[in-house]
Design a protein around this motif. Sequence first.
Motif: not given
Lengths: 200, 230
Positions: B11-13, B46-49, B133-140
Motif C-alpha cells: 500500500l505504501k507505493g 509497461a513500467a509496472t511490468a 514492485g506491484i505497489g510502486m507500479g500501481l502507484g505510478f
Amino acid sequence: MDTFKSLIVILMSSVLVNNYVLSRFLGICPFLGVSKKLNQATGMGISVIFVMVVATAVTWPIQHFVLDKFGLGYMQTIVFILVIAALVQFIEMALKKFLPSLHKSLGVYLPLITTNCAVLGVTIDNIGEFNYNFIESLVNSLGCGLGFLLAMVLFSGMRSKIEDSEIPESFKGLPATLIAASFVSLAFFGFAGIVDKLFA
Amino acid sequence: MNKNSNMSILLKGILLENPVFVLILGTCPTLATTTSVIGAIGMGLAATAVLICSNMVISLLRKVIPDSVRIPCYIVIIAGFVTIVQMVIHAYLPELYELLGVYLALITVNCIILGRAEMFAGKNSVGKSALDGIGMGLGFTLALLLIATVREVIGLGSFAGIEIPFLVDYKIEFFTKAPGGFLVYGIMIAVVYKLTHGKAPYKKEAGCKGCPSAAMCSGHSCEATAKEDI
C-alpha cells in the motif's frame, strides 16, 4: 549550401523548437535538481553537451555498422545504455588524468549523466525517429545539448527569484518550481514557427 | 501498522510513498505520456511490468552481484526487461507502440525502477520486492492516470478518446502541450501535500535517498550542492 542550410535548420529546431527539456520532457531530473545555482546549471549543461556529442559519435556507427548489419536491432536499448555508461566512466577517468582542472569543475556532474534520459533519448532519436546521417546526428546532439544548457541557465535565474518570494505553504519547493518551468516552457512556444521561416 | 508487513509494503507505493507525487521519481514519463489517458495507462502498465520483473531478479541476485558493480548490473537487467516489453507491445499493440515512441525505450533510465532496485530490491527478499514492485507500479499508473485525466478532459474534451459532450466545445489546448503538463503536475503535488499534510515528508528534499544516481556519485555532488546552500 543546401546541406549547410539543413544543418542550421536541425540545429535551430533542436535548440529552440523541440527543446529536449521544455517540450519533450527529457532530462527533467537534472533540470529540477541541479538548477538552483547558475554555476552548477552551467557546469551540468556543458557536461551534457559533451557527453551527448561523444555518445552520438559512438552509438551511431555501432547501430549502423554492427547492430543493423547483423540483424541485432532489438539489442539497441541494452547496447546503447551500456555504451553510454562505459563512456561516461571513461570520460571521467580521462579528464581526471589529462585535464585535472576541467575534471574539478565538471567531474561531479558526470556520474549523474549516466541515467539522464536526454542522452539515451537523443542517441535513439537520431537513429529511429529522425533517421539522420552521421553529420546530421552530431549537429542534432549538439543542438539538444545547447538547448539543455539554455533551459538550465534561464531556469536557474528564475529559481533564484522564487527563493525570495512569498509562496503558499503547499506550493513551496517543487510545486512552485514546476509551475515556473511551465512559464519558461510557454515562453519557448514563441519559437514554434521560427524554423520554417528561417530561409523563407 | 507494522512497517514491514506485506500489506503495508504493497500500500505504501500507492499512497504514502507514491513514486510520482511523494518520492518525485520518474518525472520525464510522467510529463510526457500524460497527454492522453490511453498513453498514460499503457506507459504505467509497461513500467509496472518492468518494475516487478526487475525487482524480483535483482532481489534474487542481490547476494551474487558484487557491491561495487551493482549499478551497471541493475541497468543491464532493467534494459533486458525493457527490451522484452518493447517487443511484446510492438507485436500485439502496435498503435500503443507508435504512441509511446521513444519513451518506451526510456523506461530503462526511469528513475523509479533504478531507484527501487537501489532502495528496496537490493536489500529485501524476493516476495517483498515483488510486492514493492506491484505497489510502486500501481502507484505510478494511478498517478499517471490522474494527471492524464485532468489534461485530457480539459485539453481535448474527451476521456480515453471518447468525447464528452459540452466540454468538447470548450477545449483548452494549453493543457495538452508541454507547459500544461508542468502546471498540472506542480498543482497536483501541492494538492497531495495538502491532503497528506505532514505524512509526505519527501516533497521538499528528496535528497540522496530519492536519487538513483546517488550510488554512482557517492553523494559528493549532492553534498557539494547542499553545502553551498548552507
